[in-house]
Design an enzyme around this catalytic site. Structure first.
Site, PDB file in Angstrom:
ATOM      1  N   ASN A  43      -4.445   2.842   3.086  1.00 24.91           N
ATOM      2  CA  ASN A  43      -3.971   1.645   2.402  1.00 24.91           C
ATOM      3  C   ASN A  43      -3.522   1.992   0.992  1.00 24.91           C
ATOM      4  O   ASN A  43      -4.057   2.889   0.348  1.00 24.91           O
ATOM      5  CB  ASN A  43      -5.022   0.531   2.416  1.00 24.91           C
ATOM      6  CG  ASN A  43      -6.336   0.887   1.769  1.00 24.91           C
ATOM      7  OD1 ASN A  43      -6.873   1.969   1.965  1.00 24.91           O
ATOM      8  ND2 ASN A  43      -6.881  -0.035   0.991  1.00 24.91           N
ATOM      9  N   GLU A  45      -2.664  -0.126  -2.436  1.00 23.45           N
ATOM     10  CA  GLU A  45      -2.678  -1.419  -3.122  1.00 23.45           C
ATOM     11  C   GLU A  45      -1.684  -1.442  -4.273  1.00 23.45           C
ATOM     12  O   GLU A  45      -1.268  -0.397  -4.787  1.00 23.45           O
ATOM     13  CB  GLU A  45      -4.074  -1.715  -3.672  1.00 23.45           C
ATOM     14  CG  GLU A  45      -5.091  -1.955  -2.598  1.00 23.45           C
ATOM     15  CD  GLU A  45      -6.462  -2.299  -3.139  1.00 23.45           C
ATOM     16  OE1 GLU A  45      -7.315  -2.676  -2.314  1.00 23.45           O
ATOM     17  OE2 GLU A  45      -6.702  -2.182  -4.360  1.00 23.45           O
ATOM     18  N   CYS A  54      -1.332  -1.982   4.381  1.00 24.40           N
ATOM     19  CA  CYS A  54      -2.517  -1.529   5.105  1.00 24.40           C
ATOM     20  C   CYS A  54      -2.320  -0.126   5.685  1.00 24.40           C
ATOM     21  O   CYS A  54      -1.193   0.294   5.958  1.00 24.40           O
ATOM     22  CB  CYS A  54      -2.831  -2.480   6.257  1.00 24.40           C
ATOM     23  SG  CYS A  54      -3.198  -4.161   5.755  1.00 24.40           S
ATOM     24  N   GLU A  56      -2.926   0.965   8.656  1.00 24.99           N
ATOM     25  CA  GLU A  56      -2.340   0.947   9.988  1.00 24.99           C
ATOM     26  C   GLU A  56      -0.818   0.880   9.921  1.00 24.99           C
ATOM     27  O   GLU A  56      -0.107   1.572  10.651  1.00 24.99           O
ATOM     28  CB  GLU A  56      -2.854  -0.251  10.800  1.00 24.99           C
ATOM     29  CG  GLU A  56      -4.345  -0.256  11.006  1.00 24.99           C
ATOM     30  CD  GLU A  56      -5.099  -1.042   9.929  1.00 24.99           C
ATOM     31  OE1 GLU A  56      -4.824  -0.851   8.715  1.00 24.99           O
ATOM     32  OE2 GLU A  56      -5.976  -1.829  10.293  1.00 24.99           O
TER      33      GLU A  56
END
Length: 130
Positions: A43, A45, A54, A56
């Site tokens: 991830n 941010e 994210c 994934e």
């Protein structure tokens, strides 16, 4: 080491690269393509939280951008007591590009749970509606 254990180890290693200065919620993902290749992501941010990506999605978009098509499984690792499956946005993208793949949720304590994506996303929106 089993294929699932290798995927979890790759996701755990990817987690170390997470950029999570706001939430401190570091996540790693490892996506196994049908070719056998494992593509990882973490991830990332941003101060504008809506721009956060994210683990994934990082793994999936990285795989697609590198020409991979057809996927078998994804492992998601976070440092949580309760296992963390993909969020709704990730479920949508995984369904669109991977279909009903195996999803392995794991934590740093060695707990794991395996799902089919259809269990986590039982009524997906996809191209069949268009």
């Amino acid at each position: 080491m089993t294929a699932a254990e290798k995927l979890i180890a790759a996701a755990s290693a990817a987690r170390e690269n997470a950029h999570a200065p706001y939430s401190n919620f570091r996540v790693g993902a490892a996506l196994r393509a049908r070719s056998g290749r494992v593509i990882t992501g973490c991830n990332v941010e941003n101060a504008s939280y809506g721009l956060t990506v994210c683990a994934e999605r990082v793994a999936l978009l990285k795989a697609l951008s590198e020409g991979e098509r057809g996927f078998e499984a994804i492992a998601v690792v976070a440092d949580t007591e309760r296992l963390t499956p993909p969020c709704g946005a990730c479920r949508q993208l995984l369904w669109e590009f991977c279909g009903d793949i195996e999803v392995i949720a794991a934590n740093l304590r060695g707990d794991t749970k395996t799902f089919r994506l259809a269990e986590l996303f039982p009524e997906p929106f996809d191209a069949s509606f268009l």
